[in-house]
Every structure is written in structure tokens, then in C-alpha cells.
Design a protein around this motif. Sequence first.
Motif, PDB file in Angstrom:
ATOM      1  N   THR A 161      -1.052  -1.553  -3.684  1.00  0.00           N
ATOM      2  CA  THR A 161      -0.299  -0.191  -3.852  1.00  0.00           C
ATOM      3  C   THR A 161      -1.171   0.587  -3.804  1.00  0.00           C
ATOM      4  O   THR A 161      -2.386   0.743  -4.690  1.00  0.00           O
ATOM      5  N   THR A 191       3.978   1.264  -1.954  1.00  0.00           N
ATOM      6  CA  THR A 191       3.996   0.734  -3.560  1.00  0.00           C
ATOM      7  C   THR A 191       4.838  -0.812  -3.529  1.00  0.00           C
ATOM      8  O   THR A 191       5.737  -1.062  -2.850  1.00  0.00           O
ATOM      9  N   GLN A 251       2.781   6.735   1.131  1.00  0.00           N
ATOM     10  CA  GLN A 251       2.597   5.864   0.070  1.00  0.00           C
ATOM     11  C   GLN A 251       3.113   4.515   0.206  1.00  0.00           C
ATOM     12  O   GLN A 251       4.073   4.213   0.888  1.00  0.00           O
TER      13      GLN A 251
END
Length: 126
Positions: A93, A123, A121
Motif C-alpha cells: 500500500t 491500497t 494510490q
Amino acid sequence: QVQLVESGGGLVQSGESLRLSCAASFSLDFYNIGWFRQTPGKEREEVSCIRSPNSPTDPIEYADSVKDRFTISRDNEKKIVYLQMDSLKVEDTAVYYCAAGRDWADCSEPKDFGSWGQGTQVTVSS
């Protein structure tokens, strides 16, 4: 104008896969392209790097933490560098950035890379 745009990030579960793309506005022939990642409070770290065909050193390298799970590749015609991420772990992450450096750039040194994308991003949940 040198421009890099990342895409492909998202939320996945542990063990799943994602493919990140880094689209360049310029020819990749004379650049090393690196993928780096960063989490809050930590320094940006190398994930993987694919070197210019002009580079005298090994064309591809990976951080130990992603070796055998991630695969970097480039499509020179489309001017895109991919990062295939398999068997993702929670510790993967981070915000992932692609960056371009000239063919002398040290892949482990973010300071050698002069052009950066905005980041995407990733995650990974348990």
C-alpha cells in the motif's frame, strides 16, 4: 514538455493483482523509467526500473521486496511503461509514482529522476 501520467491504481485485497501504466509525452529511447512508491512519513523508495536501450547496465531491476511478484515492461511505440503487480500484500500500500531520468540515472536514487507523474494510490486490504 516532458509529461508522465500514471493510471491503474485502486483498492484490492491481499493476493490480488493490479497493473499500473505510465504514459509519457516523449520518446522513451533515451530515458530510464522508474517506479517508486511512498507512504506517509517515509522516503520515496525504488520499486522497479527499466533502463534506456542505451544504458550499459542491466536493463531491469527490482527492489527485493517486490522481486518475483512485480514485472516491469515498456511499449516504446505507445510510450507506455507498465508495472504488473501480482500477489499484492498489505505492505505494498502506497502512492506509486513513475519517473523519467536520463540513461545515466541511478535507479535507486529518486534525485536522479527529473520528471515525475502525479502518482496513483494503491491500497491493499487484508
